[in-house]
Design an enzyme around this catalytic site. Structure first.
Site: not given
Length: 707
Positions: A358-360, A362-366, A410
């Protein structure tokens, strides 16, 4: 017992079961301190199978009246007699969702959790015990989907291999990869149901690939920042755990003349110079974010004459349309490979992105998108890039093309991590020290605060600027001290001591990474001279520049310096201590010390200005759980928590015992947070292999032969 006419003894599970199975009268004497006896006694009496003998008559040998009476009984049990089969059927029925609601606190669902915990407790070093498919495909949020639906999902996932021929690679038992392949098979035009209203992204994806040609699939997980966080760009040791949630990317290359094109791309080529290499991208999940589902560009847009365009021009290119800025994370990997490795892309490229990270949060989606995309492209073009080098290249995508000043941890965790292990890495710039097995009695969870996190945000960037300002101040102060020590005539110190002191100062004057400075040296020599804040113009006037390639000082802005400087110095020490403690004896003191280090990290983030109300609330709830006293438990189950990654929202990492009570307390925190804020946190629980360990899949649609 089967050969007897009557049985005399004490009630137990075995004797009661056989008495019922063989319809054998049972004369029993009560047992002391056997809590299950009332249940078993009632069961025997219900089926007319037992008579109770008082203990005094038993000890005196006065048995005959009881035995004669027992022989008149007519036991009536006629149910199944194979207890293993009965228990297995009950568990199986629950597992597949028969008569099961989706409520987390439903008895059937709680039993499922207990079964899964049994699997998890069997973890041993070097062996990843697989969680049953019916559970691992459950919704990320507790109680999000009825279990019967997930059973159907796994049935369709298992059929993915029937649709595709795997020419290279291994599914490794990953059900999310199976589900992704099944979603690919559902994109062929003939299989789209006319009655269904297809989303824009699925409609675009259905004409993205040539199903008769090879497709390359890569997978990269998100990460849970256990320790280290923003200290990564200061050279700290960090500990990162790859999550179960991952991003899948499918890539296909085609000659430009054979590439399947969307209609507007065809029109653009007709208007311009004819057939040229293009990139077409579809991103699943766009309806959950404010972004367009598709993106396309001519590869010539990345060229300035015979050279790739500058990173600054690339950032401007992707910022033209805010709804398509997301494409920088995907297409940016192409430009980085062109610029850094000199790769020439003469073929067209089709890319499908599907991420469960999931985005946003804080688990490094990008990072997972970047790593999965570059891994798939590298596989499609036969590029031999090591996981470490790939992570460093993906960091350049984020720093230079996207414009987010993140460190490399990340991308390293997503590329180099392994399931159920912490990646221990020194970010100088990216040296993997080891993969630390998570002890079987310890478990980590991620809890999402619902407050959107972004490393491209102003707070993260200003803290990084303040950190580099502090480093520059320390280096200048050390240089001044070297000059003073060289001219000093103080006789109190020996020449040998003075020489060693000068060597230390010289090392600090040329220090590349702030984390090379031990906490005692910071306190002894520099702490008192680092200002709380400084304006950009004042710093630039005195020090010239802060020597950071990815951030720029705003002369009109005031920057916090002391807290951002202190944080990475002490965080590096905390992480090293945390890593050492993981190998200590399994005691409550061990867990308390690990939790305390996490709490200290959390409040250091807050001092830097990177906290949030939501993450503070979650950490406070963990502390309440840890310190509350209840008659049922002898001690805490949860021991610590901290904000993760770049801070300013996102998720917190929680440490606790690997037991059912801990999972129940995590669920309670979810409910209490929802009651207070209206938002139910997503729980991140579980781990999976990084992109390097997964490798890639080379697949091709199986030909359907009709007679």
């Amino acid at each position: 017992m089967a050969a007897s006419d009557c049985m005399l003894g004490k009630i137990g599970y075995g004797t009661a079961s056989e008495a019922l199975a063989y319809k054998l009268p049972f004369v029993f004497v009560r047992r002391d301190y056997f809590n299950e006896e009332p249940f078993l006694r009632n069961l025997l009496e219900h089926h007319q199978s037992s008579i109770e003998m008082i203990r005094r008559d038993f000890l005196a040998g006065h048995w005959k009246p009881y035995l004669l009476r027992a022989l008149t009984l007519q036991p009536s049990y006629d149910g199944p007699t194979n207890g293993g089969q009965v228990a297995a059927r009950i568990l199986q029925d629950i597992a597949v969702g028969k008569k099961c609601a989706s409520d987390k606190f439903n008895g059937a669902r709680r039993l499922q959790d207990a079964i899964v915990l049994g699997y998890q407790l069997q973890r041993t070093p070097g062996k990843d015990v697989g969680i049953p498919d019916w559970y691992s495909l459950n919704g990320t949020e507790i109680g999000a989907h009825p279990i019967i639906e997930n059973t159907e999902k796994i049935k369709t996932a298992e059929s993915c291999c029937e649709d595709f021929e795997i020419l290279h690679g291994d599914l490794q038992g990953l059900t999310d990869t199976m589900a992704f392949l099944k979603s690919l098979s559902g994109l062929t035009g003939n299989e789209l149901k006319d009655s269904e209203v297809q989303s824009r992204e699925r409609t675009a994806a259905s004409v993205l690939f040539d199903w008769e040609r090879e497709i390359y699939v890569a997978r990269a997980p998100g990460r849970l920042d256990v320790m280290g966080g923003i200290a990564d760009y200061s050279g700290s040791l960090v500990l990162q755990m790859p999550l179960r949630e991952a991003c899948h990317v499918a890539v296909q290359r085609n000659h430009p003349s054979k590439q399947k094109l969307w209609k507007h791309v065809q029109a653009r080529q007709l208007e311009n110079t004819g057939v040229v290499p293009v990139v077409q991208i579809v991103s699943f999940g766009s309806e959950l974010s404010n972004r367009a589902p598709t993106f396309d560009m001519d590869l010539s847009d990345f060229m300035d004459g015979d050279k790739p365009i500058s990173y600054e021009k690339a950032r401007e290119f992707f910022c033209q349309d805010p709804s398509q800025k997301w494409a920088a994370y995907v297409s940016g990997t192409i430009l980085i490979l062109m610029t850094e490795l000199g790769v020439q892309f003469t073929d067209s490229m089709s890319i499908l992105v599907s991420s469960a990270v999931p985005e946003g949060k804080g688990v490094s989606s990008s990072a997972s998108v970047e790593v999965a995309t570059m891994s798939a492209i590298a596989a499609a073009y036969g590029l031999n890039v090591t996981p470490r080098d790939l992570a460093l290249l993906c960091q350049k995508v984020e720093n230079h093309v996207v414009g987010a000043p993140c460190g490399v941890m990340d991308q390293m965790a997503s590329a180099c991590g392994e399931a159920n292990k912490l990646l221990a890495m020194v970010c100088q710039p990216a040296e993997v020290k080891e993969l630390v097995m998570i002890p079987s009695h310890i478990r980590f969870w991620g809890l999402d605060s619902g407050i959107r996190h972004s490393v491209g945000g102003g707070d993260y960037g200003s803290v990084r600027v303040g950190t580099y300002m502090g480093r520059k101040m320390i280096k200048c102060a050390a240089s001044d001290l070297v000059s003073v020590s060289s001219t000093s005539d103080a006789p109190a110190q020996s020449d040998d001591y003075k020489e060693k002191g000068r060597d230390v100062l010289k090392s600090e004057a040329s220090m590349e990474y702030l984390c090379k400075l031990p906490p005692h040296r910071y306190e002894a020599a520099y702490s008192k001279d680092i200002p709380e804040t400084i304006t950009g113009d004042a710093f630039l006037e005195k020090y010239g520049d802060h020597d950071d390639m990815v951030t720029v000082i705003d002369p009109k802005r005031s920057y916090s310096v002391k807290a951002p400087t202190r944080h990475p110095i002490y965080e590096n020490f905390r992480v090293e201590t945390f890593k050492a403690l993981l190998t200590a004896a399994n005691t409550d003191e061990q867990l308390s010390a690990l939790g305390e280090l996490m709490y200290q990290c959390h409040y250091s983030y807050n001092a830097c200005g990177l906290g949030s109300d939501g993450t503070d609330r979650l950490v406070n709830l963990v502390q309440e759980m840890q310190h509350r006293k209840t008659p049922e438990n002898g001690g805490p189950n949860l021991y610590g928590a901290k904000i993760t990654g770049g801070g300013s929202g996102g998720s917190v990492c929680v440490i606790g015992k690997n037991c059912l009570q801990s999972a129940e307390e995590i669920a309670e925190i979810q409910q209490r947070y929802k009651a207070a804020t209206g938002y139910q946190p997503i729980v991140f629980d579980g781990s999976s292999p990084g992109a390097g360990k997964f490798g890639y899949l080379k697949i091709r649609r199986r030909l359907i032969i009709t007679k």
